[in-house]
Scaffold this active site. Structure first.
Site, PDB file in Angstrom:
ATOM      1  N   ARG A  73       1.445  24.756  56.977  1.00 29.83           N
ATOM      2  CA  ARG A  73       0.760  25.180  58.337  1.00 29.83           C
ATOM      3  C   ARG A  73       1.534  26.707  58.714  1.00 29.83           C
ATOM      4  NH1 ARG A  73       0.907  20.448  57.673  1.00 29.83           N
ATOM      5  NH2 ARG A  73       3.222  19.765  59.005  1.00 29.83           N
ATOM      6  N   GLU A 110      14.396  14.731  57.169  1.00 32.69           N
ATOM      7  CA  GLU A 110      14.554  13.602  57.655  1.00 32.69           C
ATOM      8  C   GLU A 110      15.712  12.490  56.459  1.00 32.69           C
ATOM      9  OE1 GLU A 110      11.623  12.207  59.707  1.00 32.69           O
ATOM     10  OE2 GLU A 110      12.300  10.671  61.315  1.00 32.69           O
TER      11      GLU A 110
HETATM   12  P1  AMP Z   1      11.842  20.641  61.192  1.00 33.13           P
HETATM   13  O1  AMP Z   1      12.310  20.994  60.419  1.00 33.13           O
HETATM   14  O2  AMP Z   1      12.451  18.960  62.123  1.00 33.13           O
HETATM   15  O3  AMP Z   1      11.948  21.602  62.880  1.00 33.13           O
HETATM   16  O4  AMP Z   1      10.567  20.200  60.850  1.00 33.13           O
HETATM   17  C1  AMP Z   1       9.709  21.678  61.436  1.00 33.13           C
HETATM   18  C2  AMP Z   1       8.534  21.803  60.028  1.00 33.13           C
HETATM   19  O5  AMP Z   1       8.139  20.355  59.602  1.00 33.13           O
HETATM   20  C3  AMP Z   1       7.396  22.598  60.374  1.00 33.13           C
HETATM   21  O6  AMP Z   1       7.086  22.682  59.360  1.00 33.13           O
HETATM   22  C4  AMP Z   1       6.357  21.231  61.246  1.00 33.13           C
HETATM   23  O7  AMP Z   1       4.997  21.367  60.449  1.00 33.13           O
HETATM   24  C5  AMP Z   1       6.900  19.856  60.292  1.00 33.13           C
HETATM   25  N1  AMP Z   1       6.669  18.783  61.408  1.00 33.13           N
HETATM   26  C6  AMP Z   1       8.127  18.271  62.097  1.00 33.13           C
HETATM   27  N2  AMP Z   1       7.251  17.001  62.717  1.00 33.13           N
HETATM   28  C7  AMP Z   1       6.277  16.794  62.794  1.00 33.13           C
HETATM   29  C8  AMP Z   1       5.246  16.725  63.915  1.00 33.13           C
HETATM   30  N3  AMP Z   1       5.833  15.213  64.145  1.00 33.13           N
HETATM   31  N4  AMP Z   1       3.297  16.905  63.401  1.00 33.13           N
HETATM   32  C9  AMP Z   1       2.922  18.241  62.789  1.00 33.13           C
HETATM   33  N5  AMP Z   1       4.362  18.194  61.939  1.00 33.13           N
HETATM   34  C10 AMP Z   1       5.407  18.017  61.799  1.00 33.13           C
END
Ligand code: AMP
Length: 185
Positions: A73, A110
């Site tokens: 996205r 995760e």
């Molecule tokens: P992080 O690496 O944990 O900061 O996760 C960020 C990435 O995962 C981004 O590219 C987001 O598009 C996606 N992402 C993580 N959590 C969500 C969420 N609750 N809703 C939508 N996209 C998420």
């Protein structure tokens, strides 16, 4: 239009047009679905304009040389932000998708680890780079992207994101890279 008005319109669009999808893609995750926002030209335009402000100084001058967006996205938002700033766009992709020579960075999911890639020639040494994505969660994706940009000899100077999940404190993973989140939830 004054920066404050731009931001207020963007926050209004986010509030109206991003929907929460509970337990997607797995139980316990509340997924931020931006597809209604993308389908609304005025709302989409407002958030792109507001995110592009992260690539300008107080006088409105563009202070970045490239915009980097993360799969998937991030691409949708980063490309119009790059055009709004009059600079080029480069994609960060999951492993095995980019055809030319890449740098690679591990990042934590995760459950387990994954790899992101950036073409070695996507940004030039000395470039000032703005990162763009939709959601900042743990910060793992953004931190790995900063690593990739630095490996090219460029400097990540900012990270523009629609929404920051405040309870996960993803900002902490980004050190002194300035985070501009339009909304903190
Ligand atoms: P992080 O690496 O944990 O900061 O996760 C960020 C990435 O995962 C981004 O590219 C987001 O598009 C996606 N992402 C993580 N959590 C969500 C969420 N609750 N809703 C939508 N996209 C998420």
């Amino acid at each position: 239009m004054p920066v404050l008005d731009v931001r207020a319109r963007a926050v209004d669009a986010l509030t109206r047009l991003v929907r929460d999808i509970p337990d997607f893609p797995e139980p316990g995750i509340v997924f931020k679905d931006i597809t209604p926002l993308l389908a609304d030209a005025a709302g989409f335009g407002a958030v792109v304009e507001a995110m592009a402000a992260a690539g300008r100084d107080e006088s409105g001058a563009v202070v970045v040389d490239k915009v980097v967006g993360m799969e998937a996205r991030g691409f949708i938002l980063a490309a119009p932000v790059a055009l709004a700033l009059g600079v080029g766009f480069a994609p960060v992709r999951k492993a095995g998708k980019l055809p030319h020579d890449t740098h690679q960075a591990d990042y934590s999911l995760e459950y387990g680890e994954a790899v992101l890639e950036l073409h070695q020639d996507a940004v030039a040494p000395g470039d000032r780079v703005l990162l763009v994505d939709d959601v900042l969660a743990t910060g793992g994706t953004a931190a790995a992207t900063c690593d990739l940009v630095r490996r090219c000899g460029a400097e990540p100077v900012g990270f523009a994101v629609l929404m920051e999940l405040g309870f996960l404190d993803g900002r902490a993973a980004l050190g002194d890279v300035a985070v501009q989140a339009l909304q903190r939830v």
